[in-house]
Enzyme design. Structure first.
Site, PDB file in Angstrom:
ATOM      1  N   CYS A  61       5.869  -3.232   6.329  1.00 52.29           N
ATOM      2  CA  CYS A  61       5.173  -3.214   4.874  1.00 52.29           C
ATOM      3  C   CYS A  61       5.814  -4.138   3.867  1.00 52.29           C
ATOM      4  CB  CYS A  61       5.747  -1.494   4.457  1.00 52.29           C
ATOM      5  SG  CYS A  61       4.795  -0.588   5.370  1.00 52.29           S
ATOM      6  N   HIS A 102       4.695  -0.943  -2.881  1.00 59.74           N
ATOM      7  CA  HIS A 102       4.032  -0.727  -1.742  1.00 59.74           C
ATOM      8  C   HIS A 102       3.494   0.435  -1.704  1.00 59.74           C
ATOM      9  CE1 HIS A 102       2.956  -0.393   2.211  1.00 59.74           C
ATOM     10  NE2 HIS A 102       3.929   0.461   2.647  1.00 59.74           N
ATOM     11  N   ASN A 116      -2.793   3.084   3.438  1.00 57.65           N
ATOM     12  CA  ASN A 116      -1.726   1.917   3.457  1.00 57.65           C
ATOM     13  C   ASN A 116      -2.060   0.789   4.137  1.00 57.65           C
ATOM     14  OD1 ASN A 116       0.734   0.631   4.299  1.00 57.65           O
ATOM     15  ND2 ASN A 116       1.706   2.454   4.876  1.00 57.65           N
TER      16      ASN A 116
END
Length: 361
Positions: free
Chosen positions: A116, A285, A315
């Site tokens: 990520c 994020h 995500n």
């Protein structure tokens, strides 16, 4: 010494929209349950016969190249951040070079596996290469395809409902104007908790780490009596035990994220000689809306200072920040001269942030 700036940006997401209600058809879950825990309402999945991580990256890259007003052959370096490459090897960077039609340039392609945090790690890398004078026009991409590797049963719902597919890209170029440049970057990691969020199979560890650290729920009985060589990278026993799907301990990830997010944001602002009060837009994020809301409240930021889009895309790991950044820019939420902070936390654990003065009109 030259500085670096983002001159072009673009993103691409598949057309296939999968809602929470769609997932209710294949597993025991509910729209309310998913929204309450993650804020996600829908996500995008690829066409499995026509799209790949690289093909998403190509579309995002072409959009960024066009936005920068350059020719694709002007690119002198590629940085590709992903945890879901098309092949175990080679990396996606060279595939992107080929599919863009610039393989003949023989430029270097670097793959980054920081999950990520990959895009911010990539931006920090691009920034330093440009400062060193090594490259002048860098294509930085974050792209992911999760939908082909998730457990779409009730057993895997805690993880599978969270992820989507997509790609974002930027062109990073040299500049001498500090009023629209990357001002500071920070990168960190702590491998102590590596297995709290991990995709462990297939892998070359042979069960060593799982045995050494007694990872809960995982054993090292591979039924290898008739397999004198190999057999621990992938075998039928791993399939039968559903080991080939991502593993996540959500509470551990949440606690670490809400600690490290604010720390790295403040650290990087201080490096740039700025404070939280100077921040115009935070692009965090997009792992969980609840994490982002917690961090926003902790840092005393207003709603107009934070951009979230996890509701629409889920995500997309390394792709979340460039997708989110491009949306905020296109919607007029980021203007020339704004102080923008990019911050990420992900598996590893890794975390990173970047502070930049936005230079595009």
């Amino acid at each position: 010494m030259p500085l670096s700036t983002i001159t072009g940006i673009g993103h691409y997401v598949p057309k296939n929209i999968v809602t929470n209600k769609d997932l209710m058809e294949v597993m025991e879950t509910s729209d309310e349950w998913i929204r309450e825990r993650s804020g996600i309402e829908e996500r995008r999945y690829i066409d499995r016969t026509k799209e790949t991580t690289t093909s998403l990256a190509v579309e995002a890259s072409l959009n960024a190249i066009k936005d920068a007003g350059i020719d694709k052959n002007d690119i002198d370096f590629i940085i590709f951040a992903t945890l879901s490459p098309d092949y175990y090897f080679p990396g996606a960077g060279v595939l992107l070079q080929r599919e863009l039609g610039i393989a003949g340039t023989e430029i270097a392609a670097l793959d980054i596996r920081a999950q990520c945090s990959g895009f911010v790690y990539g931006l920090a890398t691009a920034d330093n290469f440009i400062k060193a004078g090594t490259y002048k026009k860098i294509l930085l991409v974050g792209a992911e395809v999760h939908s082909v590797g998730l457990d779409f049963t009730t057993r895997g719902r805690n993880v599978s409902v969270l992820f989507g597919d997509g790609a974002g890209a930027v062109i990073v170029e040299a500049t001498e104007d500090e009023s629209h440049a990357v001002l500071a970057t920070s990168m960190h990691s702590d491998g102590t908790y590596a297995e709290k969020l991990a995709y462990m199979y297939p892998g070359a560890h042979g069960g060593y780490f799982l045995d050494k650290y007694a990872i809960e729920g995982f054993d090292v009985d591979y039924n290898l009596e008739n397999t004198p060589y190999g057999g621990v990278f992938w075998n039928q026993d791993m399939l039968d035990k559903a080991r080939i799907f991502p593993h996540m301990e959500g509470q551990a990830v949440f606690k670490m994220a809400v600690t490290k997010f604010p720390e790295v944001i403040k650290e990087t602002l201080e490096k740039a000689g700025l404070g939280v009060e100077d921040l115009d837009m935070l692009i965090p994020h997009q792992a969980n809306l609840r994490i982002n809301q917690f961090v926003q409240k902790l840092m005393g930021l207003r709603d107009d200072q934070v951009h979230n889009n996890i509701q629409k895309y889920g995500n997309t790991t390394a792709a979340t920040i460039p997708i989110c950044l491009n949306e905020a820019y296109r919607e007029g939420r980021i203007k020339k001269g704004d102080t923008v902070v990019l911050a990420a936390f992900g598996a590893g654990f890794t975390w990173a942030a970047a502070v930049l003065k936005w230079g595009k009109d």
